[in-house]
Design an enzyme around this catalytic site. Structure first.
Site, PDB file in Angstrom:
ATOM      1  N   SER A 164       0.866  -1.180   0.000  1.00 54.83           N
ATOM      2  CA  SER A 164       0.000   0.000   0.000  1.00 54.83           C
ATOM      3  C   SER A 164       0.899   1.225   0.000  1.00 54.83           C
ATOM      4  CB  SER A 164      -0.949  -0.028   1.207  1.00 54.83           C
ATOM      5  OG  SER A 164      -1.856   1.053   1.149  1.00 54.83           O
ATOM      6  N   HIS A 191      -2.480  -1.163  -3.508  1.00 55.48           N
ATOM      7  CA  HIS A 191      -3.597  -0.229  -3.368  1.00 55.48           C
ATOM      8  C   HIS A 191      -3.373   0.948  -4.313  1.00 55.48           C
ATOM      9  CE1 HIS A 191      -4.367  -1.618   1.062  1.00 55.48           C
ATOM     10  NE2 HIS A 191      -4.777  -2.497   0.175  1.00 55.48           N
ATOM     11  N   ASP A 283      -4.290  -4.661   5.913  1.00 55.49           N
ATOM     12  CA  ASP A 283      -4.621  -5.494   4.759  1.00 55.49           C
ATOM     13  C   ASP A 283      -3.452  -6.407   4.411  1.00 55.49           C
ATOM     14  OD1 ASP A 283      -6.094  -6.462   2.604  1.00 55.49           O
ATOM     15  OD2 ASP A 283      -5.310  -4.944   1.227  1.00 55.49           O
TER      16      ASP A 283
END
Length: 341
Positions: A164, A191, A283
């Site tokens: 991310s 992401h 995540d």
């Protein structure tokens, strides 16, 4: 009577007086936001973040004295402030945008024009998404993990990478450090906003000798090829080692690393190594744990080499990673995995 919620504090960094005034006016029209200060270059912003830290810094990319890349790097390294890149032209500043995201910026948005409702809507939605991302991310439902080493496996090898904030730079370093002739395929979940996903994939391909392209439904993992999840859907494995798309579960950020990793734990038949890289939130942690329980090599990036240690830290906390390594050693470990019997 319900007490009012705390205002989300913003810092604005932009050397263009017209852009600053437009953003100031927009923020003033919305309840729940407070503009703490305006800085006109990156160096000024770094100092303001130390003395009067906002929740989110709205960071321009191209500025005199200190640009948005270096300012982002300093702010992320020395404060708890989140950084949202706000630039008038993302296509013209692609290289700097992804460099700043590699330094820890969480997302990017076009400078909104007064009267353009779509741009204004997107601008505030991005800020709200960052507020959500700073909270722990919900985990997907557990899946039944694939049987470990006792089950017959194909000879094909797979490297999974999840990232991310800070991910672009980390992914570029890994891909540029791995020999493109290694007998393995690579699948990435990063992401990324849907409007900039294709630019990111193109930029990543320019950083490495590996062929890099967007994953398509029905793709098979191919030696010597990097497949990157698009930002329109979650990417998942299905029986037969094939890639497919799903829109569930509905997370704030798509593609989900957890969803990709969990599906690989259930369906991938072959050798697999997965690395969870820099990023805010959690995540990927639960999915990495499922891969470890399935007998695969699981790695988390160490704190010192992360732009943001949130996702790897969450993985370490639940015992999901067999190894916690700095970025340069992750490159070596993945190369060794690819060449092992």
């Amino acid at each position: 009577m319900k007490p009012p919620s705390r205002h989300l504090k913003l810092g604005l960094v932009n050397d263009n007086a017209v852009s600053c005034e437009a953003i100031r006016r927009l923020v003033a029209t919305r309840d729940g936001y407070q503009l703490l200060w305006t800085a006109y270059d990156g160096a000024e912003a770094v100092e303001y973040c130390r003395t009067n830290p906002p929740d989110v810094v709205l960071m321009d990319v191209v500025m005199p004295r200190m640009d948005g890349v270096e300012a982002t790097r300093e702010i992320v390294a020395t404060t708890e402030c989140a950084v949202l890149l706000v630039t008038w032209s993302i296509p013209r500043n692609t290289s700097k945008v992804f460099e700043a995201m590699g330094a820890g910026a969480l997302d990017v948005v076009t400078t909104p024009s007064m009267g353009n409702l779509e741009e204004i809507d997107t601008f505030f939605r991005k800020i709200e998404q960052i507020k959500t991302l700073r909270a722990p991310m919900a985990m997907p439902p557990r899946v039944q993990a694939a049987a470990p080493a006792t089950e017959a496996r194909s000879a094909q090898k797979l490297i999974l990478l999840g990232a991310s904030a800070g991910g672009p730079a980390a992914l570029a370093e890994i891909l540029s450090g791995l020999d493109a002739t290694l007998p393995t395929g690579i699948v990435i979940a990063q992401h990324m906003d849907v409007r900039f996903g294709d630019d990111f994939i193109s930029w990543l391909g320019d950083q490495t000798a590996w062929p890099v392209r967007k994953a398509q439904a029905g793709d098979a993992v191919t030696n010597g090829l990097v497949l990157v999840a698009g930002a329109e859907h979650h990417l998942v494995f299905r029986p037969g080692n094939r890639l497919h798309f799903t829109d569930q579960p509905a997370f704030a950020y798509i593609p989900s690393v957890n969803v990709l990793f969990s599906s690989a734990a259930e369906h991938w038949k072959g050798s697999l190594a997965a690395a969870l890289l820099t990023g805010m939130g959690s995540d990927g942690a639960e999915g990495l744990k499922q891969l470890r329980q399935a007998g695969h090599l699981t790695i988390a990036q160490d704190e010192a080499s992360c732009a943001l240690f949130g996702m790897p830290k969450a993985a370490a906390a639940i015992g999901a990673a067999r190894e916690i390594l700095p970025l340069n050693r992750i490159v070596d470990r993945l190369a060794g995995f690819s060449l092992s019997n």
